[in-house]
Design a protein around this motif. Sequence first.
Motif, PDB file in Angstrom:
ATOM      1  N   ASP A   1      24.399  30.493 107.608  1.00  0.00           N
ATOM      2  CA  ASP A   1      23.101  30.385 108.275  1.00  0.00           C
ATOM      3  C   ASP A   1      22.005  30.617 107.246  1.00  0.00           C
ATOM      4  OD1 ASP A   1      21.293  29.881 110.274  1.00  0.00           O
ATOM      5  OD2 ASP A   1      22.068  31.380 111.646  1.00  0.00           O
ATOM      6  N   ARG A   2      20.775  30.297 107.666  1.00  0.00           N
ATOM      7  CA  ARG A   2      19.628  30.476 106.770  1.00  0.00           C
ATOM      8  C   ARG A   2      18.674  31.499 107.368  1.00  0.00           C
ATOM      9  NH1 ARG A   2      16.030  25.708 103.830  1.00  0.00           N
ATOM     10  NH2 ARG A   2      15.841  26.837 101.866  1.00  0.00           N
ATOM     11  N   LEU A   3      18.177  32.393 106.517  1.00  0.00           N
ATOM     12  CA  LEU A   3      17.206  33.389 106.929  1.00  0.00           C
ATOM     13  C   LEU A   3      15.799  32.791 106.903  1.00  0.00           C
ATOM     14  CD1 LEU A   3      18.655  36.383 104.894  1.00  0.00           C
ATOM     15  CD2 LEU A   3      18.877  35.973 107.362  1.00  0.00           C
ATOM     16  N   PRO A   4      14.848  33.401 107.604  1.00  0.00           N
ATOM     17  CA  PRO A   4      13.488  32.839 107.649  1.00  0.00           C
ATOM     18  C   PRO A   4      12.830  32.731 106.277  1.00  0.00           C
ATOM     19  CG  PRO A   4      13.790  34.473 109.380  1.00  0.00           C
ATOM     20  CD  PRO A   4      15.005  34.543 108.515  1.00  0.00           C
ATOM     21  N   ASP A   5      13.217  33.586 105.320  1.00  0.00           N
ATOM     22  CA  ASP A   5      12.604  33.534 103.995  1.00  0.00           C
ATOM     23  C   ASP A   5      13.257  32.516 103.068  1.00  0.00           C
ATOM     24  OD1 ASP A   5      15.000  34.736 103.372  1.00  0.00           O
ATOM     25  OD2 ASP A   5      14.146  36.665 102.782  1.00  0.00           O
ATOM     26  N   GLY A   6      14.220  31.722 103.587  1.00  0.00           N
ATOM     27  CA  GLY A   6      14.834  30.663 102.807  1.00  0.00           C
ATOM     28  C   GLY A   6      16.159  31.023 102.180  1.00  0.00           C
ATOM     29  N   ARG A   7      16.561  32.294 102.223  1.00  0.00           N
ATOM     30  CA  ARG A   7      17.858  32.676 101.678  1.00  0.00           C
ATOM     31  C   ARG A   7      18.981  32.232 102.612  1.00  0.00           C
ATOM     32  NH1 ARG A   7      17.668  38.914 100.829  1.00  0.00           N
ATOM     33  NH2 ARG A   7      16.542  38.758 102.820  1.00  0.00           N
ATOM     34  N   PHE A   8      20.161  32.032 102.034  1.00  0.00           N
ATOM     35  CA  PHE A   8      21.322  31.625 102.815  1.00  0.00           C
ATOM     36  C   PHE A   8      22.315  32.781 102.944  1.00  0.00           C
ATOM     37  CE2 PHE A   8      19.810  27.398 101.622  1.00  0.00           C
ATOM     38  CZ  PHE A   8      19.939  26.733 102.840  1.00  0.00           C
ATOM     39  N   VAL A   9      22.941  32.846 104.114  1.00  0.00           N
ATOM     40  CA  VAL A   9      23.992  33.816 104.389  1.00  0.00           C
ATOM     41  C   VAL A   9      25.311  33.065 104.497  1.00  0.00           C
ATOM     42  CG1 VAL A   9      24.849  35.582 105.975  1.00  0.00           C
ATOM     43  CG2 VAL A   9      22.382  35.281 105.660  1.00  0.00           C
TER      44      VAL A   9
ATOM     45  N   ALA B   1      13.625  36.880 113.113  1.00  0.00           N
ATOM     46  CA  ALA B   1      13.153  38.046 112.386  1.00  0.00           C
ATOM     47  C   ALA B   1      14.011  38.336 111.153  1.00  0.00           C
ATOM     48  CB  ALA B   1      13.137  39.268 113.305  1.00  0.00           C
ATOM     49  N   GLY B   2      15.024  37.496 110.911  1.00  0.00           N
ATOM     50  CA  GLY B   2      15.878  37.691 109.753  1.00  0.00           C
ATOM     51  C   GLY B   2      17.012  38.663 109.986  1.00  0.00           C
TER      52      GLY B   2
END
Length: 294
Positions: A85-93, A135-136
């Motif tokens: 998945d992708r976080l709101p700040d653009g990082r990937f999980v 909200a991340g």
Amino acid sequence: MQKTALIPYATLPRAHHERHVLTSTVDAFGSAHWLLAERAPQRRGDIPPFDALVVSVHPGHPGHPGSNVELTELSAVRARWPHLDRLPDGRFVVAASRALRYENGDQVQVFDALGHEAVSFSVGDAIEHLLADEAGRIWVGHFDENPAGIRRWSATGQPVWSSDGADIPGLFDCYALNVSGTAAWACPYTDFPLVAIRPEHPLRPVTVWTNRIRGAKAVAVHGSRVVFYGGYGAEEDRLTHAELTATSVEATDVSSLTLPDGSAPGLRRAVARGSRIYVQAEPFTAWGVFDIGS
């Protein structure tokens, strides 16, 4: 039975079809992402860390698959059967569904915008669903080999909510999980109640409705309207419409969900976000959407 066709939503660009699709998802803001590798992972034995490519497609709206494509190279991915998945700040999980071989707490990797690992941590074995909210925060629903049920984590691996003590009946396997905004909806095995989880509501963080619809793998909610997708055996394509009363879910209609061309999905992947259920069938290069709110 009446048929309901998915609407085309997002497609993996053909230039990337030669790579192996490890997994794919649709994030909290509607962007579709594919995690690609050069080849399929071997089924047995340890695998070394490998490089992977995330292809992100940002659609305009359902029915008009977008051409806004973004590529992100990830270095040293460790998960054999990953969730993405992708976080709101653009990082990937990226998370491994099984934690047994990750003794150093590195089951979950969070990659920065350059594709390098920024942090790693563990959320426990047997991940059925992993979905980031607006909200991340990272929501994890476990299948029955882990009694943890449903939990929410920070993007640095701190537990921020747990279903322990939440009085959710029969929570042995998180069959369906929908994350929208900062809330989640679930339909867990064995009792299959519909559960709304709003941790920011201190007086009533969890609301439970009794439900007689069994085996759904995805659920969409819009106001008092609910749709359950899936079931056991011949009902795997079932789309059950329902209404919420004060204490229960009452079915109102049933149809069969098909691909846009009218065929049955076969082996499929489903992601639920708010009023939408996104479905992807083999070879997992295209997403279709059903929206209860449209």
